[in-house]
Design a protein around this motif. Structure first.
Motif, mmCIF file in Angstrom:
data_model
loop_
_atom_site.group_PDB
_atom_site.id
_atom_site.type_symbol
_atom_site.label_atom_id
_atom_site.label_comp_id
_atom_site.label_asym_id
_atom_site.label_seq_id
_atom_site.Cartn_x
_atom_site.Cartn_y
_atom_site.Cartn_z
ATOM 1 N N ASP A 171 0.826 -1.216 0.000
ATOM 2 C CA ASP A 171 0.000 0.000 0.000
ATOM 3 C C ASP A 171 0.855 1.259 0.000
ATOM 4 N N ARG A 172 1.901 1.273 0.838
ATOM 5 C CA ARG A 172 2.723 2.469 0.925
ATOM 6 C C ARG A 172 3.485 2.703 -0.384
ATOM 7 N N GLU A 173 3.946 1.629 -1.024
ATOM 8 C CA GLU A 173 4.670 1.791 -2.283
ATOM 9 C C GLU A 173 3.747 2.343 -3.362
ATOM 10 N N ARG A 174 2.541 1.795 -3.428
ATOM 11 C CA ARG A 174 1.577 2.249 -4.438
ATOM 12 C C ARG A 174 1.173 3.703 -4.187
ATOM 13 N N GLU A 175 0.875 4.034 -2.937
ATOM 14 C CA GLU A 175 0.455 5.397 -2.637
ATOM 15 C C GLU A 175 1.606 6.374 -2.771
ATOM 16 N N GLY A 176 2.828 5.905 -2.493
ATOM 17 C CA GLY A 176 3.985 6.772 -2.678
ATOM 18 C C GLY A 176 4.158 7.176 -4.135
ATOM 19 N N ALA A 177 3.906 6.233 -5.045
ATOM 20 C CA ALA A 177 4.007 6.541 -6.477
ATOM 21 C C ALA A 177 2.929 7.538 -6.890
ATOM 22 N N ALA A 178 1.690 7.345 -6.378
ATOM 23 C CA ALA A 178 0.608 8.277 -6.701
ATOM 24 C C ALA A 178 0.897 9.664 -6.131
ATOM 25 N N LEU A 179 1.446 9.705 -4.923
ATOM 26 C CA LEU A 179 1.813 10.986 -4.315
ATOM 27 C C LEU A 179 2.871 11.689 -5.153
ATOM 28 N N GLY A 180 3.833 10.924 -5.664
ATOM 29 C CA GLY A 180 4.869 11.515 -6.503
ATOM 30 C C GLY A 180 4.292 12.226 -7.710
ATOM 31 N N ASN A 181 3.221 11.672 -8.296
ATOM 32 C CA ASN A 181 2.575 12.328 -9.439
ATOM 33 C C ASN A 181 1.949 13.663 -9.035
ATOM 34 N N ILE A 182 1.327 13.690 -7.835
ATOM 35 C CA ILE A 182 0.689 14.920 -7.371
ATOM 36 C C ILE A 182 1.723 16.016 -7.126
#
Length: 259
Positions: A171-182
């Motif tokens: 979960d943290r890896e996936r959300e970290g990637a999405a956060l990087g886009n933001i």
């Protein structure tokens, strides 16, 4: 009451929303991760219908690689409100979700009722700098999220409200990637956000734990001074997770929204 799960297609993005309660609608936007869950919203469910969307790429929502900044999330959430068929819902957000809610109110505040900003990110005021996430050792992070680290540890591997360790990592890896886009364009904020806040027309409550080490409570006065109809609720003995650490502040938020 149990949470319901709503699934909507918003501009081609699979968007999952948790909902609970009955009453006037409230849209509540989470921060830069979903590890603390949604149970805090049970404290509003006796008076409000609370909608808790997962941002694209976070939680149970699908990916949205086209997102390249906060403005994409502003448009996404405005379209989400339309898809849910909500008329003038109240709007609230925590941390990055507070920044998100503020930008939504700047451009479309007239479409919402009251506004709650809970330790909002985004302002990056030089006199009150936020913590450098890259400099925080993993074992120290719970102490930045809650004044009592035991509260935050409930959501980390081994805690009572945490998923299995392997799922936590995924979960943290996936959300970290999405956060990087933001954060691609301006990082955790926008250089002109402070200039925009005076455009917010909504009656606003600024909520902040007085022991917040992630985003300094000294910022609360800056936000309140720049939003015309704002007041401050300082939560004693609470860190960044004020609603989880001092649930009485959820009742105070409900009183503000209902008043």
């Amino acid at each position: 009451m149990d949470f319901e799960t709503l699934r909507l297609d918003v501009d081609g993005t699979d968007t999952v929303v948790k909902a609970i309660g009955q009453g006037a609608p409230v849209i509540a936007l989470h921060g830069a991760a979903t590890l603390e869950g949604t149970r805090w919203a049970e404290g509003l469910a006796d008076r409000f219908r609370v909608y808790l969307p997962f941002h694209p790429g976070f939680g149970e929502s699908g990916p949205a690689p086209h997102i390249t900044g906060m403005q994409d999330l502003v448009v996404h959430n405005l379209r989400l409100v339309e898809a849910l068929g909500l008329d003038h819902p109240h709007l609230m957000g925590h941390s990055m979700g507070g920044w998100m809610a503020a930008e939504i109110a700047v451009v479309a505040g007239e479409r919402f009722g009251k506004l709650v900003l809970n330790a909002p990110a985004g302002l990056n005021h030089p006199d009150h700098p936020g913590a450098d996430l890259g400099a925080i050792a993993p074992q120290d992070l719970p102490g930045y999220l809650a004044h009592d680290p035991a509260v935050a540890l409930r959501y980390f591997p081994g805690g009572a409200e945490a998923p299995p360790p392997e799922q936590f990592g995924v979960d943290r890896e996936r959300e970290g990637a999405a956060l990087g886009n933001i954060l691609k364009v301006h990082g955790m904020g926008h250089p002109n956000l402070g200039r925009w806040l005076s455009r917010i027309p909504n009656e606003t409550l600024i909520v902040w734990g007085d022991k917040d080490r992630m985003l300094p409570p000294g910022q609360a006065r800056i936000w309140a001074d720049r939003i015309a109809r704002a007041r401050i609720l300082m939560v004693p003995g609470a860190g960044h997770f004020a609603m989880q650490e001092q649930p009485s502040c959820v009742s105070a938020i409900g009183d503000f929204l209902a008043g």
